[in-house]
Design a protein around this motif. Sequence first.
Motif, short mmCIF file in Angstrom:
data_model
loop_
_atom_site.label_atom_id
_atom_site.label_comp_id
_atom_site.label_asym_id
_atom_site.label_seq_id
_atom_site.Cartn_x
_atom_site.Cartn_y
_atom_site.Cartn_z
N GLN A 45 74.81 81.32 72.24
CA GLN A 45 75.46 81.92 71.08
C GLN A 45 76.21 83.18 71.48
N ALA A 46 77.28 83.47 70.75
CA ALA A 46 78.08 84.68 70.94
C ALA A 46 78.00 85.53 69.68
N PHE A 47 78.06 86.85 69.86
CA PHE A 47 78.01 87.77 68.73
C PHE A 47 79.43 88.09 68.28
N MET A 48 79.70 87.93 66.99
CA MET A 48 81.04 88.15 66.46
C MET A 48 81.00 89.03 65.22
N THR A 201 82.04 100.33 60.84
CA THR A 201 82.75 100.42 59.57
C THR A 201 84.01 99.55 59.59
N GLU A 202 84.36 99.02 60.77
CA GLU A 202 85.53 98.16 60.89
C GLU A 202 85.21 96.70 60.59
N ALA A 203 83.91 96.39 60.39
CA ALA A 203 83.50 95.00 60.16
C ALA A 203 82.73 94.90 58.84
N ASP A 204 82.89 93.75 58.16
CA ASP A 204 82.13 93.53 56.93
C ASP A 204 81.15 92.37 57.06
N ARG A 205 81.12 91.75 58.23
CA ARG A 205 80.17 90.66 58.46
C ARG A 205 79.99 90.46 59.96
N VAL A 206 78.78 90.11 60.38
CA VAL A 206 78.53 89.78 61.77
C VAL A 206 77.78 88.45 61.84
N ALA A 207 77.86 87.79 62.98
CA ALA A 207 77.20 86.50 63.12
C ALA A 207 76.95 86.18 64.58
N TRP A 208 75.79 85.58 64.84
CA TRP A 208 75.53 84.92 66.11
C TRP A 208 75.93 83.47 65.91
#
Length: 281
Positions: A45-48, A201-208
């Motif tokens: 998995q990659a973190f995005m 603060t530049e992101a509103d969502r993260v995901a593996w």
Amino acid sequence: MNGLKLPAEFREQIEGILDGSIQPAPPRHAATVVVLRDHPEHGLQAFMLRRVSSMAFAPGAYVFPGGSVDPRDGDNTIAWSGPSPAEWGQAFNADETLARELVCAAVRETFEETLVLLAGPTEGSVVDDTRGDDWEADRQALLDRSLSFREFLDRRGLVLRSDLLRPWAHWITPAIEPKRYDTRFFVAPMPAGQRARDVSTEADRVAWVRPGEAVKRARSGEWFMLPPTLATLSELAAYDTVADVLAATRQIVVYEPKAEIIDGEAYLVLPPDAGVHYPEG
């Protein structure tokens, strides 16, 4: 022709760049890191992160952690372990100072955006936890540039672990973009004990996400991605584990999509070997 059709308003700008009446913005050196982990059920998995819609560059796009070089990243007194700046320069066709800046920017920006820190108290160890008010204070100080990366490492008695990184790719933003970046892509394993968090603060969502799954979401239109991100994920989808990725032999090629007028229409044309393909039309 491997290209992406652009809105009609780009045509005048493309024509201006082609005839020399419009000068493209100079690209800024930047670094981005694909942080990887092996999930017991889902595999590699990659973190995005998804950039907030108010960002001037690539709003709403799914990206990897990263950002521009800070001139202080080139400080040659930074505590360093692993391949030297000269070795990184050979991998990325950069002089030693720029190579040091890129590696330091990669580690610094990843910490600023995710709290993942590729550094440790010794040359063979890595920080096992970056949560807590004191770490957050340091992160904020790095963000507002009141603390340089060298000062941050020195204050905590840490050594940058360049051996945890691998060179992966090199992309330059097309000349038609008002903000342009000359970006080197790195891959790195998620350090044991640390947690990637949504602190930017530049992101509103993260995901593996599995690279292949991210590619499917991008191609279906569910996730918006820029060509370099999609190309990188497409390449990573061929690997089963983090160890496989880190062991891969990479020949770094510079890719810069070109805006062209084809049959009266504006297109963004990608190099045929860039690993990204768009449907015709």
